[in-house]
Design an enzyme around this catalytic site. Structure first.
Site, PDB file in Angstrom:
ATOM      1  N   HIS A  80       0.826  -1.231   0.000  1.00 56.44           N
ATOM      2  CA  HIS A  80       0.000   0.000   0.000  1.00 56.44           C
ATOM      3  C   HIS A  80       0.853   1.273   0.000  1.00 56.44           C
ATOM      4  O   HIS A  80       0.322   2.366  -0.221  1.00 56.44           O
ATOM      5  CB  HIS A  80      -0.934   0.035   1.211  1.00 56.44           C
ATOM      6  CG  HIS A  80      -1.957  -1.059   1.221  1.00 56.44           C
ATOM      7  ND1 HIS A  80      -2.822  -1.260   0.170  1.00 56.44           N
ATOM      8  CD2 HIS A  80      -2.250  -2.012   2.153  1.00 56.44           C
ATOM      9  CE1 HIS A  80      -3.613  -2.301   0.457  1.00 56.44           C
ATOM     10  NE2 HIS A  80      -3.276  -2.772   1.642  1.00 56.44           N
ATOM     11  N   ASP A 117      -2.514 -10.753  -2.393  1.00 55.60           N
ATOM     12  CA  ASP A 117      -3.087 -10.232  -1.150  1.00 55.60           C
ATOM     13  C   ASP A 117      -4.563  -9.887  -1.389  1.00 55.60           C
ATOM     14  O   ASP A 117      -4.945  -9.520  -2.496  1.00 55.60           O
ATOM     15  CB  ASP A 117      -2.304  -8.984  -0.730  1.00 55.60           C
ATOM     16  CG  ASP A 117      -2.643  -8.498   0.657  1.00 55.60           C
ATOM     17  OD1 ASP A 117      -1.866  -8.784   1.588  1.00 55.60           O
ATOM     18  OD2 ASP A 117      -3.686  -7.823   0.817  1.00 55.60           O
ATOM     19  N   HIS A 119      -6.132  -7.373  -0.449  1.00 58.18           N
ATOM     20  CA  HIS A 119      -6.292  -5.940  -0.719  1.00 58.18           C
ATOM     21  C   HIS A 119      -5.553  -5.566  -1.996  1.00 58.18           C
ATOM     22  O   HIS A 119      -4.484  -6.097  -2.274  1.00 58.18           O
ATOM     23  CB  HIS A 119      -5.722  -5.117   0.444  1.00 58.18           C
ATOM     24  CG  HIS A 119      -6.320  -5.453   1.780  1.00 58.18           C
ATOM     25  ND1 HIS A 119      -5.726  -6.330   2.666  1.00 58.18           N
ATOM     26  CD2 HIS A 119      -7.478  -5.052   2.345  1.00 58.18           C
ATOM     27  CE1 HIS A 119      -6.500  -6.437   3.746  1.00 58.18           C
ATOM     28  NE2 HIS A 119      -7.560  -5.680   3.577  1.00 58.18           N
ATOM     29  N   ASP A 198      -4.053 -12.968   3.325  1.00 64.14           N
ATOM     30  CA  ASP A 198      -5.270 -12.543   4.027  1.00 64.14           C
ATOM     31  C   ASP A 198      -6.551 -12.785   3.228  1.00 64.14           C
ATOM     32  O   ASP A 198      -7.638 -12.426   3.680  1.00 64.14           O
ATOM     33  CB  ASP A 198      -5.168 -11.071   4.467  1.00 64.14           C
ATOM     34  CG  ASP A 198      -4.587 -10.167   3.408  1.00 64.14           C
ATOM     35  OD1 ASP A 198      -4.367 -10.628   2.276  1.00 64.14           O
ATOM     36  OD2 ASP A 198      -4.344  -8.978   3.712  1.00 64.14           O
TER      37      ASP A 198
HETATM   38 ZN    ZN Z   1      -3.872  -7.297   2.729  1.00 66.17          ZN
END
Ligand code: ZN
Length: 263
Positions: A80, A117, A119, A198
């Site tokens: 991120h 991931d 996200h 995740d």
């Molecule tokens: Zn993540």
């Protein structure tokens, strides 16, 4: 996002100034918040530098042929983090540092980044969108934090958003139909993973339902590409993963393939 935290570094546009600001803001005691999700304690700067440094060392070892693959179980994660901004537990974008190092220091023309991931790796996209040297292939839950990756992605971004509740079938279809053809066409000379675990069904950070075996399977698929075009060279950086049992088992599935133990 919430209110500006008083410790938050001023908005910077120069990445080097951002790195310096992180050194300056690092506390000698207590905790400072860089943004509502990302905090530093007295040990964080060292960990963040080592996480980014691991990507450089792993890339060097793989490129020199001292090892064929490397897995870096680092914290904090990186995907991120943008050029000049921390975000979502990430301070420096470790996988991007490795990819850029492979291009700048080792002269590679084509580096692939695989991000599974849950996200979206908005920071990695921010750094490499429209960069002809990089192909990024990702899946992520959508709509979900950080609410990016779906609006008009650059041509070098192979983004596959998955609805909450998606599991093995949807994941494997995305890899087979979207990632693998793009990777075959791109012919990467090095493959890097943003390996977040995740999206596992047991991880309640999000609502995808991947299994332990999915992580071994996707690693096999990508390792095939790496063997075809990149002499098998893979550098994998840990990203998210918050259900520790599932994280451990899934990482083992991933590492077994990287280490050639599944043959
Ligand atoms: Zn993540």
């Amino acid at each position: 996002m919430g209110a500006q935290h008083p410790e938050q570094p001023a908005r910077l546009t120069d990445p080097l100034k951002y790195v310096r600001a992180i050194h300056e803001i690092a506390p000698s005691e207590g905790t400072v918040h860089l943004d509502p999700d990302t905090a530093m304690n007295p040990w964080t700067l060292r960990a963040a530098l080592r996480a980014a440094g691991a990507a450089v060392l792993a890339t060097d070892l793989v490129m020199k042929g001292e090892v064929q693959t490397a897995f870096c179980p680092v914290r904090p994660p990186g995907h991120h983090a943008c050029r000049t901004r921390s975000m979502g537990f990430c301070i420096f974008n470790n996988v991007a540092v490795g990819a850029r190092h492979a291009i700048e220091a080792h002269g590679l023309d084509r580096v692939a980044i695989i991000d599974f991931d849950v996200h979206h790796g908005n920071g990695t996209e921010d750094i490499f969108e429209n960069d002809e040297h990089v192909l990024m292939a990702s899946i992520f839950q959508h709509p979900f934090y950080p609410y990016s990756g779906t609006e008009d992605p650059a041509p070098n971004m192979v983004n596959v958003p998955l609805a909450a509740g998606s599991g093995s079938r949807e994941f494997r279809a995305a890899v087979t139909k979207a990632w693998l053809p793009a990777l075959d066409e791109f012919k990467p000379q090095l493959v890097l993973f943003s390996a977040g675990f995740d999206a596992h069904a047991e991880d309640d950070m999000a609502m995808l339902r991947f299994t332990d075996a999915d992580y071994g399977w996707v690693t096999e698929q990508v390792a095939d590409i790496a063997r075809r075009y990149a002499d098998g060279r893979i550098v994998s950086m840990l990203e998210g993963g918050y259900a520790l049992g599932a994280l451990g088992r899934s990482a083992v599935q991933h590492i077994r393939v990287l280490a050639g133990l599944n043959a």
